[in-house]
Scaffold this motif. Sequence first.
Motif, PDB file in Angstrom:
ATOM      1  N   ALA A   1       0.954  -0.649  -0.097  1.00 30.72           N
ATOM      2  CA  ALA A   1       0.318   0.107   0.108  1.00 30.72           C
ATOM      3  C   ALA A   1       0.739   1.128   0.158  1.00 30.72           C
ATOM      4  N   ILE A   2       2.034   1.226   1.039  1.00 31.83           N
ATOM      5  CA  ILE A   2       2.477   2.325   0.644  1.00 31.83           C
ATOM      6  C   ILE A   2       3.306   2.163  -0.723  1.00 31.83           C
ATOM      7  N   LEU A   3       3.853   1.122  -1.258  1.00 30.52           N
ATOM      8  CA  LEU A   3       4.419   1.467  -2.674  1.00 30.52           C
ATOM      9  C   LEU A   3       3.826   2.175  -3.428  1.00 30.52           C
ATOM     10  N   SER A   4       2.297   0.993  -3.496  1.00 30.78           N
ATOM     11  CA  SER A   4       1.786   2.117  -4.349  1.00 30.78           C
ATOM     12  C   SER A   4       1.359   3.697  -4.457  1.00 30.78           C
ATOM     13  N   HIS A   5       2.204   4.566  -3.405  1.00 29.44           N
ATOM     14  CA  HIS A   5       1.966   5.729  -3.907  1.00 29.44           C
ATOM     15  C   HIS A   5       3.363   6.547  -3.908  1.00 29.44           C
ATOM     16  N   THR A   6       4.625   5.523  -4.774  1.00 32.18           N
ATOM     17  CA  THR A   6       5.519   6.074  -5.674  1.00 32.18           C
ATOM     18  C   THR A   6       5.875   5.297  -7.029  1.00 32.18           C
ATOM     19  N   ASP A   7       6.527   5.538  -7.260  1.00 32.74           N
ATOM     20  CA  ASP A   7       6.582   5.511  -8.817  1.00 32.74           C
ATOM     21  C   ASP A   7       7.537   3.677  -8.952  1.00 32.74           C
TER      22      ASP A   7
END
Length: 542
Positions: free
Chosen positions: A258-264
């Motif tokens: 979920a945290i990585l879904s806010h990154t590229d």
Amino acid sequence: MVAAANPLASEAGYQILKRGGSAVDAAIATQLVLGLAEPQSSGLGGGAFLMLHDGKSLIAYDGRETAPAAANEKLFLDERGKPLPFYRGLIGGRSVGAPGVLRMLEMAHREYGRLPWRELFQPAIVLAENGFAVSPRLAKLVREDPYLRQDPVAAAYFFDRQGNSWPVGHVLRNPALAQTLREVAQGGADAFYRGRIAKDIEAKVRSHPDNPGLLRAADIAAYKPRKREALCSDFRVWRICGMPPPSSGGLAVAQMLAILSHTDIAQHPPRADGLDPEAVHLFSEAGRLAFADRNRYVADPDFAPMPGGIASLLDSEYLAQRAALIGPMSMGKAKAGVPEGVRSAWADGVSPELPSTSHISIVDADGNAVAMTTTVESAFGSRQMVDGFLLNNELTDFSYAYADENGLVANRVEGGKRPRSSMAPTMVFERDTGKFVMSLGSPGGSYIINYVAKTLVGVLEWRLDLQKAINLPNFGSRNGPTELEAGRVSENLVEALKRKGHDIRLSEQTSGLQGIMRIHVEEGDMWFGAADPRREGSVRGD
């Protein structure tokens, strides 16, 4: 299809499937052979988490070991109230919890088994009686273990009369385990939990000359597996499901994704010269944040329910706030967040999990799927052998310290409690259709979380096939140094991460990922199985 950590185990499960057995039937046969051929990782003396998808619903079976009724928060403290040295608490009877794997498998078999219980024991009984060839990994681990020789029963089994460990290829027989398996095959799990075997375990634990334990036959007889609600969350177009507490694995993997879904991170796949430094940076920072929460909040929910409920740690707004903490430079050590509902003081635990476990992924002819991670905790558990199998050291997964200036540790020792785990049997589904996509898991102690998350990122974000994703170098952070797999990464990667403020540690990260994934070809759907080349895993299927 069966993917397991040893070819003999994969073959045993596969033959059960060929005879019309269910995925649960095959998991039982596979587990029993693993306990014989890979005793350093799992067996009758340990516990497991099993996730089952029956085509309609997802069931999470909790076969985690429990602390003896007489145990309390002082179990791993010395006479001055200070935590014992880790291995001083581990080796012997003190660390042994009530085994859970057989009761849990019996529960699953009653609900989803097709073949008779006793039939599932035959492959392991035959191998135990006739012998199996010692594998390179087993030979190496026995040779290098400093504690096995201290137990007379283990010494007589794993070493020759001159005290030398058996060489690769030696045919090792285990008649004591064959007898135990025959009794359980005939009498069900009660033969283990309520009869001679439970009394033998109590005698072994209590009679250790230097480090006796508290486990009693009554604790073993009282053991009950649990059915829990799987922990599921959405990631892109998929639904990722894992084990809920007392495992921290499902939660931490879900938080990281979920945290990585806010990154590229999807824009930084592996390059021709290896891993992209930006991908390793983002992944490691997400791991720091997830491990900070894990270490503070996760424990047996029957004893230490999460304030605000476990859903508070997966709240989209909360995780967006956590993701916003990731910048161009490493944060070093993350602090635990404060999700909705947390009002009381909580302390961080001290419980270094050790990397010896095993994972099984299975899909049967009807498309029913199993993801099961199974363990005795440390390599060879507590190094105490009885009736042909090794006893776990699972109680060392509790925090040795039970409180600090911030408050009580959620994962402190309490009688009847299950210790926190990092095991992360995982299933992936299409979010919109609910169609099963993947079964995945790994051994590796607290490294498991990064191993599984890395593989999911490889497949779901970087569109690698499952085997290539497993084969990627292991990397990540457990809220300490950024850990990279020694011998598998370039100096350029190390230097690039150091420029971003990462404290780098190169270490051996012997994951044992096994997985099965549904893939679409012109002829229709088919199964693609993968096993980690770092261990001795294999895949058998049609």
